[in-house]
Motif scaffolding. Structure first.
Motif, mmCIF file in Angstrom:
data_model
loop_
_atom_site.group_PDB
_atom_site.id
_atom_site.type_symbol
_atom_site.label_atom_id
_atom_site.label_comp_id
_atom_site.label_asym_id
_atom_site.label_seq_id
_atom_site.Cartn_x
_atom_site.Cartn_y
_atom_site.Cartn_z
ATOM 1 N N PRO A 1 2.440 -19.431 -9.784
ATOM 2 C CA PRO A 1 3.820 -19.193 -9.341
ATOM 3 C C PRO A 1 3.814 -18.653 -7.908
ATOM 4 O O PRO A 1 3.047 -17.740 -7.603
ATOM 5 C CB PRO A 1 4.346 -18.135 -10.307
ATOM 6 N N GLY A 2 4.621 -19.238 -7.033
ATOM 7 C CA GLY A 2 4.661 -18.820 -5.635
ATOM 8 C C GLY A 2 5.231 -17.425 -5.488
ATOM 9 O O GLY A 2 6.141 -17.033 -6.214
ATOM 10 N N SER A 3 4.700 -16.683 -4.534
ATOM 11 C CA SER A 3 5.065 -15.289 -4.384
ATOM 12 C C SER A 3 5.005 -14.889 -2.923
ATOM 13 O O SER A 3 4.170 -15.392 -2.174
ATOM 14 C CB SER A 3 4.039 -14.472 -5.177
ATOM 15 N N LEU A 4 5.880 -13.976 -2.528
ATOM 16 C CA LEU A 4 5.814 -13.413 -1.181
ATOM 17 C C LEU A 4 5.052 -12.094 -1.281
ATOM 18 O O LEU A 4 5.499 -11.149 -1.935
ATOM 19 C CB LEU A 4 7.218 -13.160 -0.630
ATOM 20 N N PHE A 5 3.886 -12.034 -0.662
ATOM 21 C CA PHE A 5 3.102 -10.796 -0.611
ATOM 22 C C PHE A 5 3.500 -10.061 0.665
ATOM 23 O O PHE A 5 3.608 -10.685 1.719
ATOM 24 C CB PHE A 5 1.598 -11.123 -0.545
ATOM 25 N N PHE A 6 3.748 -8.745 0.570
ATOM 26 C CA PHE A 6 4.091 -8.013 1.799
ATOM 27 C C PHE A 6 3.450 -6.636 1.815
ATOM 28 O O PHE A 6 3.224 -6.027 0.774
ATOM 29 C CB PHE A 6 5.613 -7.914 1.990
ATOM 30 N N SER B 1 -5.472 -5.621 8.565
ATOM 31 C CA SER B 1 -4.024 -5.397 8.443
ATOM 32 C C SER B 1 -3.232 -6.083 9.562
ATOM 33 O O SER B 1 -2.271 -5.532 10.090
ATOM 34 C CB SER B 1 -3.705 -3.898 8.437
ATOM 35 N N SER B 2 -3.660 -7.303 9.924
ATOM 36 C CA SER B 2 -2.978 -8.041 10.997
ATOM 37 C C SER B 2 -1.715 -8.750 10.515
ATOM 38 O O SER B 2 -0.902 -9.166 11.327
ATOM 39 C CB SER B 2 -3.900 -9.115 11.577
ATOM 40 N N PHE B 3 -1.582 -8.958 9.190
ATOM 41 C CA PHE B 3 -0.444 -9.729 8.666
ATOM 42 C C PHE B 3 0.476 -8.824 7.847
ATOM 43 O O PHE B 3 0.007 -8.080 6.991
ATOM 44 C CB PHE B 3 -0.912 -10.865 7.746
ATOM 45 N N ALA B 4 1.781 -8.941 8.102
ATOM 46 C CA ALA B 4 2.743 -8.163 7.311
ATOM 47 C C ALA B 4 3.062 -8.861 5.993
ATOM 48 O O ALA B 4 3.346 -8.208 4.985
ATOM 49 C CB ALA B 4 4.026 -7.957 8.111
ATOM 50 N N ARG C 1 2.606 -5.371 -1.890
ATOM 51 C CA ARG C 1 3.558 -5.560 -2.991
ATOM 52 C C ARG C 1 3.897 -7.046 -3.028
ATOM 53 O O ARG C 1 3.596 -7.769 -2.071
ATOM 54 C CB ARG C 1 4.875 -4.793 -2.743
ATOM 55 N N VAL C 2 4.568 -7.476 -4.089
ATOM 56 C CA VAL C 2 5.031 -8.868 -4.115
ATOM 57 C C VAL C 2 6.531 -8.930 -4.402
ATOM 58 O O VAL C 2 7.105 -8.014 -4.993
ATOM 59 C CB VAL C 2 4.288 -9.735 -5.166
ATOM 60 N N ALA C 3 7.134 -10.026 -3.949
ATOM 61 C CA ALA C 3 8.554 -10.284 -4.217
ATOM 62 C C ALA C 3 8.691 -11.784 -4.430
ATOM 63 O O ALA C 3 7.750 -12.538 -4.187
ATOM 64 C CB ALA C 3 9.402 -9.848 -3.024
ATOM 65 N N PRO D 1 1.208 -2.235 -15.075
ATOM 66 C CA PRO D 1 1.218 -2.102 -13.617
ATOM 67 C C PRO D 1 -0.084 -2.631 -13.014
ATOM 68 O O PRO D 1 -1.141 -2.544 -13.648
ATOM 69 C CB PRO D 1 1.347 -0.597 -13.388
ATOM 70 N N ILE D 2 0.005 -3.196 -11.819
ATOM 71 C CA ILE D 2 -1.195 -3.683 -11.128
ATOM 72 C C ILE D 2 -1.558 -2.663 -10.048
ATOM 73 O O ILE D 2 -0.794 -2.444 -9.102
ATOM 74 C CB ILE D 2 -0.954 -5.085 -10.516
ATOM 75 N N GLU D 3 -2.706 -2.047 -10.240
ATOM 76 C CA GLU D 3 -3.128 -0.959 -9.352
ATOM 77 C C GLU D 3 -3.200 -1.417 -7.892
ATOM 78 O O GLU D 3 -2.748 -0.712 -6.993
ATOM 79 C CB GLU D 3 -4.507 -0.478 -9.821
ATOM 80 N N TYR D 4 -3.781 -2.585 -7.679
ATOM 81 C CA TYR D 4 -3.938 -3.080 -6.304
ATOM 82 C C TYR D 4 -2.589 -3.214 -5.602
ATOM 83 O O TYR D 4 -2.474 -3.028 -4.401
ATOM 84 C CB TYR D 4 -4.675 -4.422 -6.290
ATOM 85 N N LEU D 5 -1.547 -3.551 -6.387
ATOM 86 C CA LEU D 5 -0.203 -3.711 -5.814
ATOM 87 C C LEU D 5 0.618 -2.427 -5.959
ATOM 88 O O LEU D 5 1.822 -2.460 -6.197
ATOM 89 C CB LEU D 5 0.517 -4.886 -6.497
ATOM 90 N N GLY D 6 -0.072 -1.306 -5.826
ATOM 91 C CA GLY D 6 0.614 -0.013 -5.838
ATOM 92 C C GLY D 6 1.299 0.307 -7.155
ATOM 93 O O GLY D 6 2.316 0.996 -7.192
ATOM 94 N N GLY D 7 0.736 -0.219 -8.255
ATOM 95 C CA GLY D 7 1.323 0.058 -9.565
ATOM 96 C C GLY D 7 2.538 -0.801 -9.889
ATOM 97 O O GLY D 7 3.243 -0.553 -10.867
#
Length: 417
Positions: A140-145, A252-255, A280-282, A350-356
């Protein structure tokens, strides 16, 4: 009587019996990283149910595996019993006639249709309605930020997702205030856009009657979005899966980055474990839903019926067994194609890598909203032509209109060949 001759015949027939016995017990599964990890995880479980079956996994790199498969299916030589196929290559095989039609008995795979995420069956269905592969996992496509970079720039998640204009505007603010690029490569925006807003039953580049859909407003808008990002200096001009791309995540070059849900696993395990808790993801911008990859299992036609029976039993286990689908999900971040597996409480963890963040809930919603896009054997060629024309737009300022006219013409020429 020639005794040596008799011996040779006897030895040969003994050898045949032995090899038949050995064959009967060994199932050869051909796959590629990291889809092959699911097979490794399955072996002990599958042995419990079928102690007399040995699974032999043959794994090649992504491109080598699929290229070898094209050759093996064409010649019938060196065929494995079960093959893993990634969705981007599926179009090559759907109409090739080299794979079993799983919709027919003894497989009757369509009985599982309601159990599996809707759009995946469309991808593996031929024009005649045959099903050439069984879906195992999806992306599933996701926006990682980067939450921390957004905070520093004073930009909100809503700024990124509201629509494409606000996403790009947020990128300008981020670049000005933090120096981070909005995205590794502007072409990603085009890729997402051309995959969204497609009518069920049509493909990305072709409609159901093989008409080319490239010189259309959908592609025009996609090219415009990519050009807007590139001309404002908001992308790093870095292609995915290169060492520079990995490096960009580490530094950390990409937002943001748009990708399949599985990227979370890659980031956390080896690309940038040190940025744990910052991503995080959205959902994707502008409320669109798109699929990023997905893996299938298929059975070659030119193997014995005995092997086909064994192959189907294994495929059934990999795709419709909830326990197995969950193991692949938990160990490999392979989002399950089996709906029942995606209803498991594991989704709510919760996914730890994604801040819970409980990101899997977002991915489940995306999976149920992705359009049922069909594949075409010329998809890889069309994708190459479109990418080359988009490059000319971004690199040499070629006009979008001309680029699309040229792309459409080149693809139509390939169809006529």
């Amino acid at each position: 009587m020639n005794h040596s001759h008799t011996f040779a015949v006897a030895a040969a027939s003994a050898l045949l019996t032995f090899s038949a016995f050995a064959q009967q017990k060994t199932l050869v599964v051909a796959s590629f990283p990291s889809f092959d990890e699911a097979v490794k995880a399955a072996i002990p479980l599958y042995k419990k149910i079928n102690p007399d079956v040995n699974i032999k996994l043959v794994s090649l790199s992504y491109a080598d595996h699929h290229n070898a498969l094209v050759t093996a299916l064409a010649t019938g030589a060196g065929l494995p019993d079960v093959v893993g196929v990634e969705v981007n290559f599926l179009g090559k095989f759907v109409e090739s006639g080299g794979l079993e039609d799983l919709s027919k008995p003894p497989y009757s795979a369509l009985q599982h249709k309601d159990k599996i995420v809707r759009y995946t069956f469309a991808q593996a269905t031929s024009k005649a309605g045959g099903l050439v592969a069984m879906p195992a996992d999806l992306g599933p496509g996701s926006l990682f930020f980067r939450n921390d970079i957004l905070a520093k720039a004073g930009v909100s998640e809503k700024d990124l997702t509201q629509n494409w204009e606000s996403y790009i505007a947020a990128g300008k603010t981020i670049k000005a205030k933090t120096g981070a690029f909005l995205v590794p490569n502007a072409t990603t925006l085009s890729d997402v856009y051309i995959r969204s807003s497609i009518k069920d039953g049509d493909g990305i580049y072709f409609d159901k009657n093989d008409k080319v859909l490239v010189n259309t407003p959908r592609f025009e808008r996609a090219f415009e979005l990519a050009k807007s990002v590139r001309s404002q200096g908001l992308d790093a001009k870095i292609a995915p899966w290169t060492s520079e791309w990995n490096e960009g995540f580490k530094r950390s070059s990409f937002a943001t980055e748009m990708s399949g849900a599985w990227l979370a696993g890659h980031l956390g395990s080896y690309i940038a474990p040190e940025t744990k808790g910052q991503w995080r993801v959205a959902n994707l911008p502008s409320g669109v839903f798109a699929s990023w990859g997905g893996s299938f299992y298929a059975i070659p036609k030119k193997i014995s019926d005995e092997k086909k029976k064994l192959a189907w039993d294994f495929i059934n286990f990999m795709t419709t067994n909830k326990e197995m689908q969950l193991i692949a999900f938990k160990q490999l971040d392979a989002f399950p194609a089996l709906i029942e597996a995606a209803k498991d409480s594991f989704i709510d963890q919760p996914i730890e890598y994604l801040g819970g963040q409980k990101a899997r809930q977002i991915w489940r919603t995306a999976a149920s909203n992705i359009p049922a896009i069909t594949v075409n054997k010329l998809d890889p060629i069309a994708a190459e032509i479109v990418a080359a024309e988009l490059d000319k737009v971004l690199e040499t300022n070629k006009s979008i209109k001309t680029a699309l006219v040229d792309a459409q013409r080149q693809i139509e020429r390939r169809i006529r060949k």
